[in-house]
Every structure is written in structure tokens, then in C-alpha cells.
Design an enzyme around this catalytic site. Sequence first.
Site, PDB file in Angstrom:
ATOM      1  N   ASP A  15      52.263  45.494  42.748  1.00  0.00           N
ATOM      2  CA  ASP A  15      52.291  45.574  44.204  1.00  0.00           C
ATOM      3  C   ASP A  15      52.597  44.254  44.895  1.00  0.00           C
ATOM      4  O   ASP A  15      52.390  44.118  46.095  1.00  0.00           O
ATOM      5  CB  ASP A  15      50.960  46.129  44.732  1.00  0.00           C
ATOM      6  N   CYS A  16      53.077  43.249  44.148  1.00  0.00           N
ATOM      7  CA  CYS A  16      53.527  42.024  44.808  1.00  0.00           C
ATOM      8  C   CYS A  16      54.526  41.313  43.904  1.00  0.00           C
ATOM      9  O   CYS A  16      54.574  41.541  42.697  1.00  0.00           O
ATOM     10  CB  CYS A  16      52.368  41.102  45.159  1.00  0.00           C
ATOM     11  N   CYS A 347      51.733  34.496  48.850  1.00  0.00           N
ATOM     12  CA  CYS A 347      52.140  35.874  48.534  1.00  0.00           C
ATOM     13  C   CYS A 347      53.069  36.451  49.596  1.00  0.00           C
ATOM     14  O   CYS A 347      54.105  37.026  49.295  1.00  0.00           O
ATOM     15  CB  CYS A 347      50.899  36.744  48.386  1.00  0.00           C
ATOM     16  N   ASP A 389      93.696  45.330  51.783  1.00  0.00           N
ATOM     17  CA  ASP A 389      94.884  45.839  51.109  1.00  0.00           C
ATOM     18  C   ASP A 389      95.411  47.040  51.892  1.00  0.00           C
ATOM     19  O   ASP A 389      94.681  47.669  52.660  1.00  0.00           O
ATOM     20  CB  ASP A 389      94.514  46.241  49.678  1.00  0.00           C
ATOM     21  N   ASP A 581      91.605  48.159  46.346  1.00  0.00           N
ATOM     22  CA  ASP A 581      91.329  49.297  45.465  1.00  0.00           C
ATOM     23  C   ASP A 581      92.167  49.294  44.201  1.00  0.00           C
ATOM     24  O   ASP A 581      91.950  50.120  43.327  1.00  0.00           O
ATOM     25  CB  ASP A 581      91.591  50.611  46.207  1.00  0.00           C
TER      26      ASP A 581
END
Length: 684
Positions: A15-16, A347, A389, A581
Site C-alpha cells: 500500500d505504499c 512516504c 506522417d 505508422d
Amino acid sequence: MEAPRVRVFRVEGLDCADCALKVEKALSGVPGVVQAQVSFASGKAYLHLEVPGAEKEAERVVSALGYRLRPEGEAARGVLGPWPWALASGGLLLLAFLASFLLPGLAPWGYGLAALVGVFPLARRAAAALRQNPFSMQALVTVATLGALVIGAEAEAAAVVFLFLVGEVLEAYSVAQARRFLYALSELLPRRAYRLREGRVEEVSLRALRVGDLVRVPPGERVPADGVVVSGQASLEEAAFTGESLPTPKGAGDRVYGGSLLVEGSLVVKVERLPEEGFLAEMERLAEEALLRKSQAERVVDAFSRRYTPAVLALAGFVALVLPLFQGDLQGHMYKALALLLIACPCALVVSVPAAIAAGVARGARAGVLFKGGAALERLAGVRFVALDKTGTLTLGRPRLVRVVPFGISAEEALALAKGVAEGSSHPLAKAVREASGSKALPSEEHRAVPGLGAFARVEGREVGLVRPEAVSLPQEVQAQLMALSGEGFSLSLLVREGVPLALLAFQDIPRLEAQEALTRLRQLGLKPILLTGDREAPALALAAALGLASEEVRAGLSPLEKLRLVEEMESRGGVAMVGDGVNDAPALARATVGLAVAEGTEVASRSADVGLLGLSALPRAFRLSRLTLSVIRQNVGLAVGLKGLFLLTTLLGLTGLWPAVLADNGALVLVTLNSLRLLWTRL
């Protein structure tokens, strides 16, 4: 020795960000583990194993730290955060508070018991991780709590522990929400599919589907797997892939993604990729890989936090051990030092950047933007130029027949003859002729192709051909039409019958429907678009005029090397995002500040790019998301550092004590997490 294999696990209780680093360091020391990567944002551990059974030892090591390692896909157990301990500590704290009015003599014992019950899980985790990280938040809170009990501040010790546990519960809940949003894509797939077998429909699970199966998708259902439409007409909602809310029409030959919602109509789809290997799974995989790659801001914050904690601890030691020698009041200085211990843990600062990056990557995946790393998400906010392009990026990449100019016959007859010839050719222009609306193809036979000249067939007993106009001598009137159409940027084919010109066919790679709007939005964001193409100048300028680009924003006739040099020049003048692409775009994509590849592009382009786009309309969203994420990162760092600095000063001045310090630390942690989570629902 066999090559290392990668196993993916979910880490419960992570959790951290500090916890993730601690688990990663422990796993890296397990015999048989070549490499370990732990992502706080995704809550997953990626283990490169070269010894069978090493995962058992890895599970034992992680369990000793107070976490649980579960194979991916196995149902999670347990609860979010240390809420049972928070509930027990809070209950005892409340009873002690009530006792302070009814039985004042018992109140200190009640507060002490509440503090000890609450600090127990923290002390256990701190002890397990002492070798990896002696300055963990759990260790600092444990020392501060026990120290407060020693100097007789039982009520504040209990409040410190309770507030810290509540903060951990809230943090765990916030992180779980972010992870749930990130992996909600897989939930778009339906639980069943309607497979067609021997003329009947059978309902089967997704696991039963195989490549090549035909499935029916009725209205209101989701497409079960990636495939191509075999029959039917329908409107599909693809907002989860492209970010576009309007339904997209689909018909025979169109590709569809598993998870798309069929709004109206009905389709029969041929499965091309299994659900667990489809586009949704690929999006999740890319998002996970992105979370493992740290951005520049994350590296800076990590480096700062490694120096910050020892510095504040040294200050706490000075306040507790040195100042009393000159000023007296040992207990008062010990109290200040304990508060400084709580402020020493960075933290909130450590979480501030990865929480924002994780939310940004997750939001991008839902908006048609696939970031391959936090660095790309961060860098995109700073570019000035956007190089695009032409073919396949701003255009559809497929020529369309847009005009027929006949000589001595009707346009309808010319098209019918041309379609007859095109029936036997695989050339892209021949395909465009076949797909053109209008006259039907006349019966044809004896199809043949002549390299460098064109395609021929016998139609109605006479030889008809579609040829390159430059390859034959033309009458003056035909030559004039040819020059005029070439000047407009068209690609041309000449229809001839036994050597006599019958018509000129003009083709054009038409712009994408969303291209002009995307360019307009880029300008609104203060970006300068530049068209880079290897095509001739005439068609490039014609496209630019249609999209609202000025002639000075067009560079035509470029080789891949020339594209690369222009990208390098723009990169030195303020940063450039390259959108392409094709294979020829790969060097420029790799060299740009950020490379972006459209989904329909080549695999080489996709690998060279830092960001994948599921459509050109996602391009402006990528820039807006990058800027928003960078803004949230700055806000988070400001909140974390500001609150730490403020309470560091007030603690030294004696204005605040233990419980405001832990409230500030957990408050900052919750604030930066919630501030990051708002990216998940922001409008792009």
C-alpha cells in the site's frame, strides 16, 4: 542452464511505494531469482526465475515482511489495509477517553493499551524489514509511540497509532481504486459467446472459443473476441478503446475489438485472436510495462527522499541528545524529537509521483492512448512541434477512386470496363476500382499483368487495360487532362482499349474524418503541426489545403534519412512529437522527443514509438493528459514537501506535537493519492 522465465504475482498488502521497494529488494536476494521488479501502482511483482521452485522461497520471504505473494489470477484474500487493528485501537482509544471522565486513574492504562495494540502490527512489519530498510515508516512510528509511552504521553501515543492506521486504511483503499480502474478493461469482455456450429447457435464460455470460430453478436451484447465481421450491419460503441463516445458503423470486412458494445444491428464475427490474447489484454500488458518504467520526476523524488530521511533523523538526534545539554528540559526535547521522527518519513513524497503516473497511464488506456512508460507521459507535456506522417496517419492509407474523366464514352461505361480489368489484379488501385460505387463489372477473362505497365483483360471480346499514363504516348487533349489532374495531387490510371485511351481514373488517399479536428485541437494547445512525407509535393499540398495546413508547414519528397534530420532539428528547437505508422517512420519515431504510432501501423513503427494511439482523435487527448499529469505531479510534490516543511518548522518551535505530525503525514499521503485519482475521471 535454461533461460529465465517470468512469473507474475499479485502482492497483497502493498500500500505504499516504500513497501514496493522493500519487497523488491527482498525478492532480488532470493536464490534462483535473476531479477525482481515490483510495481506499487499495479500491485504486481515480476520475477525472472531460473531455478524451478524459487517462487516458494519468494513467497516465504515476502510473507516474513508482512505481505502475501499470490499468483496472478488467483483470487485475492484478506482486507484492504490494517483496518481490524485500526478498529481495535480506535475502540480502546474511545474507551480510554470515556474512562478519563468516569475513572481518571484507569485512563492512562487504557491509552497505553490502545497504543500497544495499534503499534503491534507496525512493529512486526518494521522488525521483518529492518535489514532491508531500518528507516521505514513503520519503524519510525513504532519508535515514536514507544518513546511517547516512556515519557508519559500515553494519550498522544494512542492517537498517533490510531491516526496512522486510519491513514494506511484510506491509502490502501485509494490505491485499490486506482488499480481497479487500471485493470477494469478486462471486465469489458462478456462472460459468454454465441458460437455458430452446423447452422445452430450454442452458448459457450469465452474459454471455449477458438481462432476461426464464428460468433453471433446480438444487440446490447459485447463482442467476445477480436475478429473480422463476416456478415451483418451494426453500430459499435468503442469508447473504451478510442475515447470516442459516438457509435461506429461496422459491416462485412471491418475489424472489431473484443469488448466493444453493439448498440444496434447484429453481426457475425470470425474470431482472429482469443480473448486472453486480444487487444484488451495487450492494452493491460502495455499499461503494466509502463508502470515499471520510472519517469525523470520519480527518479528525482527517490533520490531526494533517500537524503531527506537521514537528514531529519540527524536533526531529531540533535534535538533529543544535544540541545538538552545547553537548554535543559530533556523530556520536552525528547517529545520534539519523537515528533520529528514522524515527519522524517517521506512516504507522501515518494507516493506523489508514481500515484499520478499510474492514474495518467490508466486514464490514457481508457482514452485510446497507450503510454509505454512514465517518462513518455512526462516528456510529452514539454514538446513544441508535432511532426506528422501523411499516408496512413493523416490519411486512411488506402487510395479511393474519386473521379472518372471519359473520352468518347460515358463515365458509367468506363467504370464498368475498368472494374472488369480490376477483377484479376491485386494492385491497390485495382482494389480501389473494385470498391468504387456505381456500375457493375463487365464479364472479363484472360487476366494478365505487365510489370511497369499495368493490368489487362479481355472484356466483351476486346483487350482492355489499366495502365500507367506515363508509359504510353497520349493525344494532346488527354495529355492536358493528365497535367491538370496531376496538378491537383491525384494518382492516375489510364483506361485503354486496344491502345485507344478511353478514360483517366483519378485516385486519392482521402484524409481521415478526424484529421482536421485533431489538427485544430493541436493548434489550440499551442502546438505547431508539420507534415512530413515521402510523397510528391502536389498530393502533399492538396492534403494540406484540405486539412487547413499552410504550405510552409509541409515538407514533401523526403527520404527516411531526411525525415530523421528534420526531426533532430525540431528536437533541438524545443522538442518534437513524431506521429507515424510506417517502416520508414521508425528512425524518426525513435529519435523524436516522444514517438507516437497509430494502431493500424506497422509492427516496426509500434516498437519504435513511446506511445500508441488507437486513432488520430486520441492525439490531442495524449497532450492534454500529459500536461494534466505533470500539473498533478507538481501539486503533489508541493503538498508533500509543503506540509512536511511546515510541520518540521512548527515542531522545532514547539507549536505542534506528535498527533499533528502524524496527521500531517497521513493527511499529505491521502491528499496526494486523491489528487492523483482525479485524473481517472478528468475530461480530456
